[in-house]
Design a protein around this motif. Sequence first.
Motif, PDB file in Angstrom:
ATOM      1  N   SER A   1       0.845  -1.190   0.000  1.00 28.93           N
ATOM      2  CA  SER A   1       0.000   0.000   0.000  1.00 28.93           C
ATOM      3  C   SER A   1       0.885   1.247   0.000  1.00 28.93           C
ATOM      4  O   SER A   1       1.948   1.267   0.626  1.00 28.93           O
ATOM      5  N   GLU A   2       0.451   2.263  -0.717  1.00 29.81           N
ATOM      6  CA  GLU A   2       1.161   3.538  -0.833  1.00 29.81           C
ATOM      7  C   GLU A   2       2.493   3.415  -1.562  1.00 29.81           C
ATOM      8  O   GLU A   2       3.386   4.226  -1.386  1.00 29.81           O
ATOM      9  N   SER A   3       2.632   2.349  -2.385  1.00 35.83           N
ATOM     10  CA  SER A   3       3.893   2.225  -3.121  1.00 35.83           C
ATOM     11  C   SER A   3       3.862   3.067  -4.394  1.00 35.83           C
ATOM     12  O   SER A   3       4.907   3.347  -4.974  1.00 35.83           O
ATOM     13  N   GLY A   4       2.648   3.446  -4.848  1.00 35.25           N
ATOM     14  CA  GLY A   4       2.551   4.289  -6.044  1.00 35.25           C
ATOM     15  C   GLY A   4       1.888   3.604  -7.232  1.00 35.25           C
ATOM     16  O   GLY A   4       1.997   4.079  -8.359  1.00 35.25           O
ATOM     17  N   LYS A   5       1.166   2.505  -6.998  1.00 28.92           N
ATOM     18  CA  LYS A   5       0.535   1.768  -8.108  1.00 28.92           C
ATOM     19  C   LYS A   5      -0.526   2.629  -8.806  1.00 28.92           C
ATOM     20  O   LYS A   5      -0.513   2.780 -10.024  1.00 28.92           O
ATOM     21  N   SER A   6      -1.438   3.177  -8.017  1.00 31.24           N
ATOM     22  CA  SER A   6      -2.513   3.967  -8.638  1.00 31.24           C
ATOM     23  C   SER A   6      -1.947   5.215  -9.295  1.00 31.24           C
ATOM     24  O   SER A   6      -2.471   5.689 -10.318  1.00 31.24           O
ATOM     25  N   THR A   7      -0.873   5.754  -8.738  1.00 29.21           N
ATOM     26  CA  THR A   7      -0.254   6.938  -9.344  1.00 29.21           C
ATOM     27  C   THR A   7       0.349   6.560 -10.694  1.00 29.21           C
ATOM     28  O   THR A   7       0.262   7.315 -11.666  1.00 29.21           O
ATOM     29  N   THR A   8       0.948   5.370 -10.774  1.00 24.86           N
ATOM     30  CA  THR A   8       1.498   4.901 -12.049  1.00 24.86           C
ATOM     31  C   THR A   8       0.372   4.732 -13.061  1.00 24.86           C
ATOM     32  O   THR A   8       0.503   5.125 -14.228  1.00 24.86           O
ATOM     33  N   LEU A   9      -0.746   4.190 -12.602  1.00 28.94           N
ATOM     34  CA  LEU A   9      -1.886   4.040 -13.505  1.00 28.94           C
ATOM     35  C   LEU A   9      -2.352   5.415 -14.012  1.00 28.94           C
ATOM     36  O   LEU A   9      -2.667   5.589 -15.194  1.00 28.94           O
ATOM     37  N   LYS A  10      -2.354   6.402 -13.114  1.00 28.03           N
ATOM     38  CA  LYS A  10      -2.753   7.757 -13.535  1.00 28.03           C
ATOM     39  C   LYS A  10      -1.801   8.258 -14.624  1.00 28.03           C
ATOM     40  O   LYS A  10      -2.212   8.925 -15.562  1.00 28.03           O
ATOM     41  N   GLN A  11      -0.512   7.938 -14.486  1.00 28.76           N
ATOM     42  CA  GLN A  11       0.455   8.387 -15.499  1.00 28.76           C
ATOM     43  C   GLN A  11       0.190   7.725 -16.853  1.00 28.76           C
ATOM     44  O   GLN A  11       0.315   8.358 -17.899  1.00 28.76           O
ATOM     45  N   PHE A  12      -0.176   6.444 -16.826  1.00 26.68           N
ATOM     46  CA  PHE A  12      -0.539   5.763 -18.072  1.00 26.68           C
ATOM     47  C   PHE A  12      -1.736   6.453 -18.705  1.00 26.68           C
ATOM     48  O   PHE A  12      -1.803   6.647 -19.910  1.00 26.68           O
ATOM     49  N   GLN A  13      -2.691   6.816 -17.840  1.00 28.38           N
ATOM     50  CA  GLN A  13      -3.905   7.472 -18.321  1.00 28.38           C
ATOM     51  C   GLN A  13      -3.568   8.823 -18.948  1.00 28.38           C
ATOM     52  O   GLN A  13      -4.077   9.175 -20.005  1.00 28.38           O
TER      53      GLN A  13
END
Length: 555
Positions: free
Chosen positions: A78-90
């Motif tokens: 948790s809080e490793s940055g997975k969703s943030t990476t997904l946002k960057q793909f988006q």
Amino acid sequence: MATQNDHLSPPGRRRSISDPLAAALQPPENESPEQRAQRLKDEEEAKKRSQKIDQMLQEGERQRRKRKVVKVLLLGQSESGKSTTLKQFQLLHAPQAFHAERIAWRFVIYLNLLRSVRRILDAIAPEPDAHLNGLDEIDDYDENEPPAIIIGPSRPASAYSNPHFESFHRRLAPLVDLEARLIQQLSDPEDNDEKEATRLPPSWEGNTHPYANGAAYNNASASGSGSLSHFNGDSSRTLPRINIPSGVRSSPASPTTPSTIASGSGELAVPTSVNWRKRFALGKIQSPLKSEHSGELQGWWEDPDDPVHVLNWCAPVIIEMWRDSAVKQRLHEKRLRLEESSGFYLDEVERIAAKMYFPTDEDVLKARLKTTGVVEHTFTMGKNSEFRGVDWKIYDVGGARHQRNAWAPYFDDVNAIIFLAPISAFDQVLAEDPRINRLEDSLHLWNNVVSNALLANVNIILFLNKCDLLKAKLESGVRLVHHMPGYRDRPNDYDSVSTYFRHKFGAVHQSNSPNRSRELFIHLTSVTDTRRTRVIIYNVRDMILSGNLRSSALM
Ligand SMILES: Nc1nc2c(ncn2[C@@H]2O[C@H](COP(=O)(O)OP(=O)(O)OP(=O)(O)O)[C@@H](O)[C@H]2O)c(=O)[nH]1
Ligand SMILES: [Mg+2]
């Protein structure tokens, strides 16, 4: 009048009996009624068989034309940055959709800010009984060392009381109602009784705050000016029932704590079933207006019920509290480094609390909303891409410990894994279990992933993430060796430390991978940094796509 052969002779296509095929198909002369019935039955069956063959051929063609799909799984604690990476793909592949959603993140950003405020109030609240509470989890190698962010229990406090606490608490009281209101909007009104709902901080369950209704709020004085009448909450409104994981329950507020605003560290999480983006983009903003030119939402600030008004009114007090030297001292004593925590906007209160605030891309990338469940995103490669016609499916999972058993079903047919390890977290503990160091947890998870036989032929890319925070932490004097004695007397600078982590994670892969020939790709990342992450994502994408498409002969 219909003739008996009409079904074989469509109008306009009359056969000539000089045609040998037509002649062969002619019914025999002197056909008996039984023979005729049998013939018609055979013809009907032949027709059905022919239709079936046509259908099978069409299906084969459809399958051939079906899009090629490459599946990528984002893994990490948790809080490793997975969703943030997904946002960057988006941002890279679907920028219009990303921009259209920015307005919905406004409320998440407000909630992130309110959480920081609550954590400060928590930290400065008087704690007369503190010596009876919890364990001191903080390492004590060097009292002069700058504070590290610690999410575990606080150290037993001295009989400390911040002289400004009462004042800050009173003046920020309207934020209690605001946070509850925003969380209620984020929850699913249809089924928040049953499912894992959006979470309120523990101490806010069954809100009994004296300012929870509008009357008391009217009497509170923040900056000392301005009419508050339009901020009144509905005192008859009941709060949603919220589930709080036991792991994040904080100790009860002390009897002298005047309200519940200052306790709890529960994190904001929304089940994937709740379409909060849509709701916040349109639904809950009353009378949303759209710009005639850009089509962007605007005018919400004219709605007196919009949360921005309460926030805007409290902003000067938040800024005053954040700059207060006694507060700073207290946070230092508690080793609470909010600057490093997720969803940190305290340095930008003026901008965020402005009436016409519209989140920037960077704001959205910084926003923290914990993932529960699995989120799937599909991106289609554009016409100009060498991989056109390929769909890129990315799965973002929840990384908290109780979420990890949802990962395995995705291992079966995944083509690549991007594993994120936040290497700045070497001096932090897990929010869900304060006995466990976050870096140790990352290494343990990493070992499980790279040694998994099901994943033996899956490409693995490792993002050693949060390098910006690592650099700042090392520069502020925090020493890795105090948390990882194995680091010994190596230099405590960014290059040496990041190289050390690169080797450490690489060695785990080398020793435990069931596939000795698998190449590991390691990147040092700060996935909130769009410019740098864009280059890395292009590399990773091309590597994954060309590798997978070639190996599965899709190219
Ligand atoms: N400064 C900095 N912040 C980062 C970086 N990567 C992620 N963050 C922030 O860290 C927080 C957590 O990131 P998320 O992407 O939500 O983490 P996650 O892995 O999806 O977490 P779960 O959903 O709980 O599994 C967010 O507020 C991000 O903006 C980074 O490289 N540097
Ligand atoms: Mg997430």
